[in-house]
Write an enzyme that holds these catalytic residues in place. Structure first.
Site, short mmCIF file in Angstrom:
data_model
loop_
_atom_site.label_atom_id
_atom_site.label_comp_id
_atom_site.label_asym_id
_atom_site.label_seq_id
_atom_site.Cartn_x
_atom_site.Cartn_y
_atom_site.Cartn_z
N ALA A 66 0.88 -1.10 -0.09
CA ALA A 66 -0.01 0.04 0.03
C ALA A 66 0.95 1.12 -0.06
O ALA A 66 2.14 1.06 0.43
CB ALA A 66 -0.76 -0.09 1.25
N GLY A 105 0.32 -5.32 0.38
CA GLY A 105 -0.66 -5.10 -0.51
C GLY A 105 -0.48 -5.63 -2.03
O GLY A 105 -1.10 -6.22 -2.83
N GLU A 108 -0.46 -9.10 -1.75
CA GLU A 108 -1.98 -9.49 -1.72
C GLU A 108 -2.64 -9.40 -2.93
O GLU A 108 -3.63 -10.05 -3.43
CB GLU A 108 -2.76 -8.72 -0.57
CG GLU A 108 -2.36 -8.91 0.78
CD GLU A 108 -2.83 -7.85 1.81
OE1 GLU A 108 -2.51 -6.81 1.63
OE2 GLU A 108 -3.39 -8.42 2.84
N GLU A 128 3.52 -6.05 7.07
CA GLU A 128 2.54 -4.91 7.75
C GLU A 128 3.05 -4.95 9.36
O GLU A 128 2.89 -3.85 9.84
CB GLU A 128 1.16 -5.28 7.47
CG GLU A 128 0.54 -5.14 6.18
CD GLU A 128 0.83 -6.21 5.26
OE1 GLU A 128 1.81 -7.16 5.51
OE2 GLU A 128 0.46 -6.17 4.08
C1 3H9 Z 1 0.07 -2.47 3.19
O1 3H9 Z 1 0.56 -3.13 2.18
C2 3H9 Z 1 -1.19 -2.97 3.87
C3 3H9 Z 1 -2.02 -3.76 3.10
O2 3H9 Z 1 -1.97 -5.09 3.73
C4 3H9 Z 1 -3.53 -3.37 3.24
C5 3H9 Z 1 -3.91 -2.42 2.41
C6 3H9 Z 1 -5.35 -2.04 2.07
N1 3H9 Z 1 4.55 3.35 0.41
O3 3H9 Z 1 13.31 1.74 1.36
P1 3H9 Z 1 13.89 2.61 0.34
C7 3H9 Z 1 9.63 4.92 -0.53
S1 3H9 Z 1 1.13 -1.78 4.40
C8 3H9 Z 1 4.90 4.66 0.26
O4 3H9 Z 1 14.79 3.60 0.51
P2 3H9 Z 1 14.92 0.09 -1.02
C9 3H9 Z 1 10.50 5.23 0.61
O5 3H9 Z 1 9.80 6.08 1.46
C10 3H9 Z 1 2.77 -1.61 3.11
N2 3H9 Z 1 6.40 4.82 -0.12
O6 3H9 Z 1 14.44 1.65 -1.04
C11 3H9 Z 1 11.56 5.79 -0.38
O7 3H9 Z 1 11.19 7.05 -0.46
P3 3H9 Z 1 12.40 8.46 -0.54
C12 3H9 Z 1 3.50 -2.91 3.16
C13 3H9 Z 1 7.35 3.78 -0.13
O8 3H9 Z 1 15.17 -0.24 -2.23
C14 3H9 Z 1 11.67 5.10 -1.69
O9 3H9 Z 1 10.16 4.65 -1.65
N3 3H9 Z 1 4.80 -2.86 2.47
C15 3H9 Z 1 6.76 2.40 0.13
O10 3H9 Z 1 15.95 0.11 0.02
C16 3H9 Z 1 12.45 4.00 -1.70
O11 3H9 Z 1 12.45 3.29 -0.45
C17 3H9 Z 1 5.75 -2.25 3.05
O12 3H9 Z 1 5.74 -2.20 4.24
C18 3H9 Z 1 5.33 2.54 0.41
N4 3H9 Z 1 4.90 1.19 0.65
O13 3H9 Z 1 13.87 -0.82 -0.41
C19 3H9 Z 1 7.02 -2.15 2.29
N5 3H9 Z 1 7.67 1.67 0.35
O14 3H9 Z 1 13.44 7.90 -1.60
C20 3H9 Z 1 7.85 -1.02 2.80
C21 3H9 Z 1 8.92 2.47 -0.10
O15 3H9 Z 1 11.56 9.52 -0.95
N6 3H9 Z 1 8.98 -0.96 1.70
N7 3H9 Z 1 8.46 3.66 -0.23
O16 3H9 Z 1 13.10 8.57 0.95
C22 3H9 Z 1 10.05 -1.36 1.97
O17 3H9 Z 1 10.26 -2.19 2.68
C23 3H9 Z 1 11.31 -0.79 1.18
O18 3H9 Z 1 11.12 0.59 0.65
C24 3H9 Z 1 11.62 -1.65 -0.21
C25 3H9 Z 1 12.64 -0.92 -1.17
C26 3H9 Z 1 11.96 -3.08 0.07
C27 3H9 Z 1 10.35 -1.92 -0.97
#
Ligand code: 3H9
Length: 692
Positions: A66, A105, A108, A128
């Site tokens: 998400a 998400g 999902e 999450e």
């Molecule tokens: C969910 O999905 C709920 C659902 O079950 C239900 C829904 C109804 N959103 O980490 P990085 C940004 S809960 C917005 O440096 P990497 C991050 O802030 C979500 N922004 O890169 C950064 O911005 P900036 C479940 C996001 O390569 C840039 O992207 N998902 C999101 O080291 C790069 O990120 C998670 O919890 C996001 N979801 O790692 C995944 N994700 O450059 C969370 C990232 O401006 N994300 N950004 O600082 C991660 O674990 C890592 O970002 C990922 C990439 C592994 C994807």
């Protein structure tokens, strides 16, 4: 190829439609992405030439979840559950093509497709829990149907991703694509499904992995027991267990409905807000206002460490782990041998636990060059001084280092309190000097305070900031002041803890207030662990403080079996009536009246002065942003992540309340509680640190 909307494209190849999401950086499920998915699948449904659909993402990853930035804001349609229904109920097979990280998400979405194909390097997961949430779009209902409740609980409760090969073995992914050829292979896979007239399999209809678990509450009880310690104080984990149990016990639609209710409730909780704050705070910390991509960094090919004590050894391990050779220098052979033996022993312990092979232990040790020859520091690109906290000694070392280190080398001090500018002034190259303050144990704690000196060059700072993630650290840039951010605030807490026990609280009462709050340890247990005799000397000790009395009595902390607490052979702490009597007598001698002190007063007096000091740090520009202070406390001192750090916590309490309490304590106890001007200002404006 036609554009569906600004972040989604539609193309047809043969009989297969490809819906491509292109929303950098991580294709998070923003409103536009949700809309793109929905319209894409609908377009394929309506297109008579199409017999199957592939969902694919451009850029570095499949949908990573998400869009966390949208949480807490009014949501615009289409909502994710509706999009997922659309995919799952499509009349033509939908294939999700995974690369990068299919998380939350995003995963999902993949679970509602009829088939999944992934490149071997792809990772899936439901992280999450790390945001104080449970999966909210069917993850807790569909994953158990594929892998059984036990494995699903492991995935959901750890939040850790798993690789595509594992996913394939588990039956989560149906086919593996060739690395770098996902689009072609997904198209071929879809064509085969069409040729085979493959059924529209829906995960929601599967029952074979659930049936054996039905009527077995012990599965969930075991998960509760196994995670209770790790998640002490957290809310989401028990909901995750409940929701997976619902998957087993309830019809799918009911399970999904309850999952959504729990997800929405958690989304509004302070804990989840705190954890989301920390997610962004950690990423913001890496950004330094006046350092853009135009500032060149220097290559760090080898590192020198001065001092093979606990800190020096721990610091060296970070670089050895990252494949960077280290030269470690000591003045005496015995100390050098001891330091190297401890590093080896640490690695061997890790190997014994199965987390490293013996070959890896040897490879890391082979990168270490121990020496008594200071001249060996002529080689490294970065030299870190990690001797004990003594200004004269540090000055002397930097003077000597200046004559040895090669031009352009970065010279860092691991001081935890001292004036980095005064240390830099001992060299003819203060622009190459900065502080790298590691936290003990330095090979474990993720925080690195990067202390920017008055003359530190931008390139030196940028180099060390870029080095931090390479060695597994979160670097936070701070300014020169006594104790920098972390220890400067800690000093406030320690001072109040010392006063509270003289006024009538016991060490165990004070410690318990903080452990109940969620910290791993209180100030007195921490002092006992560190050793009460750090910086104490028998010659100058005058029974002038409780600590001096305890040290003089031989109660020097855990290592002597006694300190503020008594310790048994397993180092379990027990309150000491003897110490409590010492404290009472000392207070009486000083004319301090003892009284009952409430837990609330203890908490406020320990934490509010820290927040106040944090405000002063911000005022003085010693930290760039309030969230950096939160990162320091979470990564360096074990502040509970579900409280978001001290500054975020202050916002949740309300700055006006914090200010009023500080003023009340100021009236009672004096200027240790004098409110910072920034706090006064924000409280008057109805503002917060997060928005300041
Ligand atoms: C969910 O999905 C709920 C659902 O079950 C239900 C829904 C109804 N959103 O980490 P990085 C940004 S809960 C917005 O440096 P990497 C991050 O802030 C979500 N922004 O890169 C950064 O911005 P900036 C479940 C996001 O390569 C840039 O992207 N998902 C999101 O080291 C790069 O990120 C998670 O919890 C996001 N979801 O790692 C995944 N994700 O450059 C969370 C990232 O401006 N994300 N950004 O600082 C991660 O674990 C890592 O970002 C990922 C990439 C592994 C994807």
């Amino acid at each position: 190829m036609t554009a569906i909307n600004p972040v989604a494209d539609y193309a047809v190849e043969g009989e297969v439609a490809v819906v491509t999401i292109n929303s950098p950086p991580v294709n998070a499920l923003s409103q536009a992405v949700r809309e793109g998915l929905k319209l894409g699948v609908e377009k394929a449904e309506a297109d008579p030439a199409v017999k199957a659909t592939v969902i694919h993402c451009a850029g570095r990853t499949f949908i990573a979840g998400a869009d966390i930035t949208e949480f807490g804001k009014p949501h615009a349609a289409p909502f994710l559950p509706d999009v997922l229904d659309r995919i799952e109920n499509a009349k033509k097979p939908v294939v999700a093509a995974l690369h990068g990280t299919a998380l939350g998400g995003g995963f999902e979405v993949a679970l509602t497709a009829h088939y999944r194909i992934a490149v071997p390097s792809a990772k899936c997961g439901l992280p999450e829990i790390k945001l104080g949430l449970i999966p909210g779009a069917g993850g807790t209902q569909r994953l158990p149907r594929l892998v059984g409740p036990e494995k699903a609980l492991d995935v959901i409760l750890s939040g850790a991703p798993f690789g595509a090969r594992e996913a394939h073995q588990w039956g989560v992914v149906d086919a593996l694509a060739e690395e770098g050829k996902l689009r072609e292979d997904a198209l071929a896979y879809a064509a085969r499904l069409i040729a085979d007239k493959a059924p529209l399999t829906k995960v929601r209809d599967r029952d074979e992995k659930l049936a054996p678990a039905r009527g077995k509450p012990e599965i969930f009880e075991a998960a509760r027991k196994a995670n209770a310690r790790r998640y002490r104080g957290f809310e989401a984990w028990e909901k995750a267990i409940e929701s997976v149990r619902n998957a087993v016990e309830l019809p799918f639609d009911e399970g999904v409905k309850k999952e959504r209710e729990m997800f929405m409730a958690l989304l509004g909780s302070t804990q989840s807000k705190a954890q989301r704050h920390v997610f962004f705070a950690e990423r913001a910390a890496a950004k330094i206002a006046d350092i853009g991509p135009d500032i060149a960094t220097k290559p760090i090919r080898s590192v020198g460490v001065i001092g093979a004590g606990t800190m020096g050894g721990g610091i060296a391990m970070n670089f050895l782990n990252a494949g960077i050779p280290v030269t470690i220098v000591e003045t005496a052979k015995e100390a050098l041998d001891r330091g190297v033996a401890i590093i080896r022993r640490n690695y061997e312990t890790t190997a014994k636990k199965g987390r490293m092979t013996m070959a890896e232990v040897e490879a890391r040790m082979a990168r270490l060059t121990p020496t008594l020859d200071f001249a060996a520091l002529a080689e490294p690109d970065l030299v870190i001084e990690a001797v004990y906290e003594n200004m004269d000694l540090k000055k002397q070392i930097f003077g000597k280092l200046d004559g040895i280190a090669r031009p352009g080398a970065i010279l860092a001090t691991n001081t935890s309190y001292l004036d980095v500018d005064a240390i830099a002034a001992q060299t003819k190259r203060p622009e190459d000097v900065l502080g790298m303050h590691f936290f003990s144990p330095a090979n474990v704690m993720r925080l690195l305070e990067i202390v920017r000196g008055e003359k530190t060059s931008k390139s030196v700072l940028a180099t060390v900031a870029a080095l931090a993630p390479r060695i597994g650290k979160v670097g936070v840039t701070v300014g020169v002041c006594y104790g920098f951010v972390g220890n400067r605030m800690l000093a406030e807490r320690q001072r109040e803890a010392g006063k509270l026990i003289l006024e009538g609280a016991t060490p165990s009462q004070v410690d318990k207030v903080l452990t109940d709050f969620g910290l791993p340890m209180g100030p007195f247990a921490m002092s006992d662990l560190a050793g009460l005799d750090i910086g104490w000397s028998a010659e100058t000790s005058k029974r002038a403080t409780i600590r001096e009395i305890l040290c003089e009595e031989g109660r020097r902390g855990q290592k002597t079996g006694a300190g503020f607490y008594d310790y048994d052979a397993e180092r379990n702490a027990k309150a000491s009536p003897h110490v409590e009597a010492i404290i009472r007598a000392f207070a009486a001698e000083k004319g301090i009246a003892q009284r009952e002190i409430s837990d609330q007063e203890i908490l406020e007096r320990l934490v509010y002065p820290m927040i106040n000091e944090g405000a002063k740090i911000l005022e003085e520009g010693k930290a760039q942003r309030a969230s950096d202070i939160d990162v320091v406390w979470i990564m360096g001192y074990g502040w509970p992540v579900y409280r978001g750090g001290p500054m975020f916590y202050a916002d949740t309490v309300g700055l006006k309340t914090v200010l009023d309490r500080l003023k009340a304590y100021q009236a009672q106890f004096g200027d240790d509680f004098r409110p910072a001007a920034l706090l006064e200002k924000l409280a008057a404006e109805g503002g917060s640190f997060s928005k300041a």
